[in-house]
Design a protein around this motif. Structure first.
Motif, PDB file in Angstrom:
ATOM      1  N   SER A 246      30.420  28.195 -33.672  1.00  0.00           N
ATOM      2  CA  SER A 246      30.225  28.045 -32.238  1.00  0.00           C
ATOM      3  C   SER A 246      29.079  28.935 -31.782  1.00  0.00           C
ATOM      4  O   SER A 246      28.666  29.875 -32.483  1.00  0.00           O
TER       5      SER A 246
ATOM      6  N   ARG B 127      29.253  30.983 -29.277  1.00  0.00           N
ATOM      7  CA  ARG B 127      29.805  32.302 -28.956  1.00  0.00           C
ATOM      8  C   ARG B 127      29.811  33.204 -30.194  1.00  0.00           C
ATOM      9  O   ARG B 127      29.469  34.393 -30.112  1.00  0.00           O
TER      10      ARG B 127
ATOM     11  N   ASN C 140      26.273  34.379 -30.817  1.00  0.00           N
ATOM     12  CA  ASN C 140      25.868  35.408 -29.863  1.00  0.00           C
ATOM     13  C   ASN C 140      26.519  36.756 -30.174  1.00  0.00           C
ATOM     14  O   ASN C 140      25.888  37.816 -30.033  1.00  0.00           O
ATOM     15  N   ASP C 141      27.773  36.745 -30.620  1.00  0.00           N
ATOM     16  CA  ASP C 141      28.430  37.988 -31.027  1.00  0.00           C
ATOM     17  C   ASP C 141      27.728  38.603 -32.239  1.00  0.00           C
ATOM     18  O   ASP C 141      27.582  39.833 -32.331  1.00  0.00           O
TER      19      ASP C 141
ATOM     20  N   GLU D  81      24.555  40.240 -31.059  1.00  0.00           N
ATOM     21  CA  GLU D  81      24.854  41.495 -30.367  1.00  0.00           C
ATOM     22  C   GLU D  81      25.162  42.605 -31.364  1.00  0.00           C
ATOM     23  O   GLU D  81      24.749  43.755 -31.176  1.00  0.00           O
TER      24      GLU D  81
END
Length: 333
Positions: A114, A116, A119-120, A123
């Protein structure tokens, strides 16, 4: 306007001279205190701990083997010193740290289930980069990098090979475009030369025919124009037939990779099932020629739709396919 442009040019030149003089005055070895003023050939290199040293100090301190940095006491080797690319050492440090982190954390968006999760992951990479840049929990961050590299060494190697292959392909494309431009330029020059020779030959033939023939000049010119048109069309067809296909001029490592990628995309598209069901497309239905459909009646006399090749039966067929698709699927347990 000419005066203002001249003044702007002078200002830019003065600014460039100021920057150059500032760089020369600032270039000083922190170990031996040599500078550009006394040593014009002074060259400073940057260590992994991002401290500058001149080449003579590096040879004197690290020719015998590893030794501590005279500024921060970090153990260094001679082959670890590199030329400085950016004027600001903070920028130099950030660029090198990001290159080092990117070699380990090289996953892509398609490697995650996904957006998300991707993006994690980004980060987390930024947190590691920030810690190394600002020297926050360096030992813990280095251990984290080493553990991740050990756990994901297979995927890291695969992504590195993929990136190397993409880089080779980009370089090959650049070289191919360069050769293609050069070939087109040579062909264009040759075409101009052939057209010049052809015009001279046609001119000589026209003069010779006018001198030896009893026909009128207009008849001779019309005949020669038709002949010249046939010659130019034949020459153009020959040039188009002589141009090789770029697909077959590619090396085998590129064509093999392209075939593999195409096959994998076809397999993924064939096996893709968003609901984890086995769809079955029912085809035991009859598509009639006409339906009472007020939404598509206007298309029967629509010239634009008919010119584009569209017909109401396409909409009816799509509606029937959508209605019957999945009727034979087993229910979810």
């Amino acid at each position: 306007m000419t005066t203002s442009l001249r003044n702007q040019t002078l200002k830019i030149g003065k600014a460039e001279n100021t920057i150059v003089s500032f760089q020369e005055e600032d270039a000083q070895c922190p170990v031996c205190k040599s500078d550009k003023y006394l040593t014009p050939n002074l060259k400073l290199l940057v260590s992994p701990c991002f401290h500058k040293m001149c080449e003579s100090c590096i040879d004197r301190l690290y020719s015998a083997g590893p030794a501590p940095c005279p500024i921060c006491q970090q153990v260094l080797r001679k082959n670890q010193f590199m030329s400085q690319i950016f004027e600001d050492l903070a920028v130099e440090k950030e660029v090198r740290i990001r290159k080092r982190v990117a070699r380990v954390f090289n996953k892509r968006a398609e490697d995650f289930p996904s957006l998300r999760a991707y993006n994690d992951y980004l980060e987390m990479v930024e947190d590691i980069t920030f810690n190394l840049m600002n020297e926050v929990d360096v030992a813990e961050t280095e251990a984290r990098i080493a553990a991740y590299e050990q756990e994901n060494k297979d995927s890291i190697a695969a992504n590195q090979a993929k990136s190397a292959n993409e880089q080779r392909y980009r370089l090959y494309q650049d070289e191919l475009e360069k050769k293609e431009k050069e070939t087109k330029r040579e062909e264009y020059i040759k075409q101009l030369e052939d057209e010049r020779k052809l015009k001279e030959m046609e001119k000589s033939e026209i003069i010779a025919e006018l001198a030896t023939s009893n026909k009128s000049a207009q008849t001779v010119l019309q005949k020669r124009q038709a002949t010249a048109l046939k010659r130019s069309s034949a020459l153009r067809q020959q040039q188009n037939s002589d141009s090789p296909s770029s697909r077959y001029s590619m090396p085998t490592w590129i064509t093999t990779a392209m075939d593999t990628d195409t096959y994998m995309k076809e397999v993924e598209a064939k096996d893709f099932d968003p609901l984890s069901l086995q769809y079955e497309y029912v085809s035991e239905y009859t598509l009639r020629e006409n339906y009472h459909d007020p939404y598509t009646e206007y298309l029967n006399n629509n010239k634009q739709a008919r010119a584009g090749g569209y017909a109401p039966k396409f909409a009816h067929q799509r509606a029937l396919t959508s209605a019957f698709t999945g009727l034979l699927c087993l229910p979810i347990d």
